[in-house]
Design a protein around this motif. Structure first.
Motif, PDB file in Angstrom:
ATOM      1  N   GLY A  38      -2.884   0.112   5.975  1.00 50.75           N
ATOM      2  CA  GLY A  38      -1.819  -0.897   5.973  1.00 50.75           C
ATOM      3  C   GLY A  38      -0.605  -0.441   6.765  1.00 50.75           C
ATOM      4  N   LYS A  39      -0.834   0.447   7.760  1.00 49.61           N
ATOM      5  CA  LYS A  39       0.317   1.004   8.488  1.00 49.61           C
ATOM      6  C   LYS A  39       0.976  -0.022   9.408  1.00 49.61           C
ATOM      7  N   THR A  40       0.203  -1.020   9.856  1.00 52.46           N
ATOM      8  CA  THR A  40       0.823  -2.008  10.749  1.00 52.46           C
ATOM      9  C   THR A  40       1.941  -2.750  10.025  1.00 52.46           C
ATOM     10  N   ALA A  41       1.642  -3.202   8.795  1.00 49.88           N
ATOM     11  CA  ALA A  41       2.684  -3.901   8.032  1.00 49.88           C
ATOM     12  C   ALA A  41       3.820  -2.946   7.691  1.00 49.88           C
ATOM     13  N   ALA A  42       3.504  -1.660   7.548  1.00 53.35           N
ATOM     14  CA  ALA A  42       4.544  -0.677   7.199  1.00 53.35           C
ATOM     15  C   ALA A  42       5.639  -0.639   8.255  1.00 53.35           C
ATOM     16  N   PHE A  43       5.281  -0.873   9.533  1.00 57.23           N
ATOM     17  CA  PHE A  43       6.370  -0.930  10.528  1.00 57.23           C
ATOM     18  C   PHE A  43       6.738  -2.361  10.903  1.00 57.23           C
TER      19      PHE A  43
ATOM     20  N   SER B   2      16.438   1.504   6.242  1.00 57.34           N
ATOM     21  CA  SER B   2      17.726   2.200   6.218  1.00 57.34           C
ATOM     22  C   SER B   2      18.008   2.922   7.537  1.00 57.34           C
ATOM     23  N   GLY B   3      17.148   2.696   8.540  1.00 56.98           N
ATOM     24  CA  GLY B   3      17.470   3.181   9.887  1.00 56.98           C
ATOM     25  C   GLY B   3      16.949   4.569  10.234  1.00 56.98           C
ATOM     26  N   LYS B   4      16.072   5.099   9.403  1.00 53.17           N
ATOM     27  CA  LYS B   4      15.549   6.452   9.673  1.00 53.17           C
ATOM     28  C   LYS B   4      14.374   6.406  10.666  1.00 53.17           C
ATOM     29  N   ASP B   5      14.258   7.464  11.491  1.00 56.62           N
ATOM     30  CA  ASP B   5      13.051   7.632  12.305  1.00 56.62           C
ATOM     31  C   ASP B   5      11.916   8.059  11.371  1.00 56.62           C
ATOM     32  N   ILE B   6      10.698   7.698  11.761  1.00 50.40           N
ATOM     33  CA  ILE B   6       9.554   7.956  10.888  1.00 50.40           C
ATOM     34  C   ILE B   6       8.458   8.702  11.634  1.00 50.40           C
ATOM     35  N   PHE B   7       7.902   9.724  10.996  1.00 48.60           N
ATOM     36  CA  PHE B   7       6.638  10.290  11.470  1.00 48.60           C
ATOM     37  C   PHE B   7       5.599   9.938  10.411  1.00 48.60           C
ATOM     38  N   GLY B   8       4.719   9.025  10.723  1.00 52.84           N
ATOM     39  CA  GLY B   8       3.738   8.571   9.737  1.00 52.84           C
ATOM     40  C   GLY B   8       2.362   9.100  10.072  1.00 52.84           C
ATOM     41  N   CYS B   9       1.796   9.898   9.161  1.00 50.81           N
ATOM     42  CA  CYS B   9       0.448  10.402   9.372  1.00 50.81           C
ATOM     43  C   CYS B   9      -0.476   9.501   8.558  1.00 50.81           C
ATOM     44  N   ALA B  10      -1.097   8.560   9.216  1.00 57.50           N
ATOM     45  CA  ALA B  10      -1.921   7.582   8.496  1.00 57.50           C
ATOM     46  C   ALA B  10      -2.972   7.017   9.432  1.00 57.50           C
TER      47      ALA B  10
ATOM     48  N   THR C 141       0.867  -1.189   0.000  1.00 59.47           N
ATOM     49  CA  THR C 141       0.000   0.000   0.000  1.00 59.47           C
ATOM     50  C   THR C 141       0.906   1.243   0.000  1.00 59.47           C
ATOM     51  N   PRO C 142       0.347   2.429  -0.276  1.00 59.96           N
ATOM     52  CA  PRO C 142       1.195   3.634  -0.333  1.00 59.96           C
ATOM     53  C   PRO C 142       2.050   3.863   0.921  1.00 59.96           C
ATOM     54  N   ILE C 143       1.467   3.654   2.110  1.00 62.78           N
ATOM     55  CA  ILE C 143       2.290   3.895   3.314  1.00 62.78           C
ATOM     56  C   ILE C 143       3.422   2.873   3.400  1.00 62.78           C
ATOM     57  N   GLN C 144       3.155   1.657   2.953  1.00 62.65           N
ATOM     58  CA  GLN C 144       4.208   0.632   2.974  1.00 62.65           C
ATOM     59  C   GLN C 144       5.310   0.982   1.964  1.00 62.65           C
ATOM     60  N   GLN C 145       4.884   1.424   0.783  1.00 63.33           N
ATOM     61  CA  GLN C 145       5.886   1.793  -0.229  1.00 63.33           C
ATOM     62  C   GLN C 145       6.789   2.908   0.279  1.00 63.33           C
ATOM     63  N   GLN C 146       6.170   3.858   0.997  1.00 64.17           N
ATOM     64  CA  GLN C 146       6.963   5.011   1.441  1.00 64.17           C
ATOM     65  C   GLN C 146       7.776   4.721   2.693  1.00 64.17           C
TER      66      GLN C 146
END
Ligand code: AMP
Length: 376
Positions: free
Chosen positions: A50-55, A37-45, A25-30
């Protein structure tokens, strides 16, 4: 784009095949490449994106690829979630996505005996999914130590603040190592959310998908104007339609939910309530029955509904409109998930007109009014 394009390991892509996921999904792609690559994320979703799979997917992959030669019993990843239902849902996702990896995980939340949770921790887990209250409780009793955490996820931060968890979250954060990889998810980017995010995240990558004001276009929304005393008859009338396979009905209060359930059951419509006064076991039983399709109607209050994730839920019915317009968006987001079509029906009395006005202002579109019904 495929999951392979995101450089996910075969153990994960195989598990995703089994889940029937065709593409990220878009949030997963992004999010996935940045997290890997080890970056901190602020996800507005919001949920449903599909944000659970994104993390969960990148955390599983990182834990797997950085596995120590000698197994350790320390907790490496902590996911904080506002409600027990959401915590269980997240754990279930870790289990399914991690089915080929053998990484241990467990869930801790209040309202149930702590012993099975403590025993699971003692056996050793790498991933812990927790609600804040029980987590702090078990930390104070010395059963949980967070000094080895490498990955920290704060999920549904907006809801955490709404539910008054801010101090609990701050307490948990002080116990985490300074050097860690943090992923922060929220449905809104309100000022108090940004303030909290800024205190935990280091040079985060911001990712936003479907902001809360844009209700998913896959959900067909309509509203029925009705007198308060006719709502129950209108609900029964609508539920008589065979096209409604399963319906999640929202009320504002626990008492209201119980009343609706009683009314439906005495009219031969199998329904169960899920709210904060029900025991954890009763809530899980109701949810399971709803997911198995043995219960056609689940009547929920907003807090209990967080984390309810039912495949192909066809209808959401707002028996009462919520006071907060954002809550409407969360509610109707329970249907139309991950590309499926959904229908959201709302009942609105004269008294509720201001709420409806706030909702249409937030979603920036009118909701179709159904004029021809027997209780108009
Ligand atoms: P979430 O926003 O994490 O609550 O996920 C919402 C729903 O979408 C869940 O039922 C997931 O199983 C499902 N889902 C997540 N990712 C995908 C995907 N890439 N393809 C299809 N379904 C998905």
């Amino acid at each position: 784009m495929t999951f392979q394009d995101l450089n996910l390991i075969p153990e994960l892509t195989l598990a995703l095949d089994k889940k029937g996921y065709k593409e990220p999904t878009p949030i997963q792609q992004q999010a996935i490449p940045h997290i890997l690559s080890g970056k901190d994320i602020f996800g507005c979703a919001q949920t449903g994106t599909g944000k659970t799979a994104a993390f969960a997917l990148p955390i599983l992959q990182l834990l797997h690829t950085n596995k120590p030669a000698v197994p350790q019993k320390t907790i490496k990843a902590l996911v904080l979630a506002p409600t027990r239902e959401l915590a269980l849902q997240i754990s279930e996702n870790f289990k399914e996505y991690g089915r080929n990896l053998g990484i241990m995980h467990t869930t801790v939340f209040g309202g149930v005996n702590q012993n099975p949770q403590v025993n699971a921790i003692k056996r050793g887990v790498s991933i812990l999914v927790a609600t804040p209250g029980r987590l702090l409780d078990l930390m104070q009793q010395g059963f949980i130590k967070l000094n080895s955490i490498e990955y920290f996820v704060l999920d549904e931060a907006d809801r955490m603040l709404d539910m008054g968890f801010i101090n609990d979250i701050k307490k948990v954060i002080t116990k985490l190592p300074v050097k860690k990889h943090t992923m922060f998810f929220s449905a809104t980017a309100a000022p108090d959310i940004m303030k909290l995010a800024n205190t935990i995240l280091k040079n985060p990558v911001s990712i936003a998908v479907t902001p809360v004001s844009s209700t998913t276009t896959l959900v067909k929304q309509s509203v029925y104007y009705v007198k308060k005393e006719s709502k129950r008859n209108l609900l029964k009338h609508i539920l008589k339609s065979a096209t409604i396979e399963s319906a999640l009905v929202f009320t504002r209060t626990k008492r209201g939910a119980d009343k609706v359930v009683k009314e439906l059951n005495s009219n031969g419509i199998k329904a169960e309530a899920i709210h904060g006064n029900k025991s954890q076991n009763a809530r899980e039983r109701a949810l399971k029955g709803f997911k198995d399709r043995t219960i056609r109607v689940l009547v929920a209050t907003d807090i209990a509904s967080r984390g309810i994730d039912v495949d192909k839920l066809s209808h959401v019915i707002n028996y009462e409109l919520p006071e907060q317009a954002e809550t409407y968006v969360h509610r109707i987001g329970r249907t139309g998930r991950a590309g499926a079509n959904g229908i959201a029906i709302s009942f609105c009395t004269q008294d509720e007109m201001p709420y409806l006005k706030d909702i249409t202002k937030l979603i920036k579109k009118d909701i179709e009014v159904i004029k021809s019904h027997p209780f108009a």
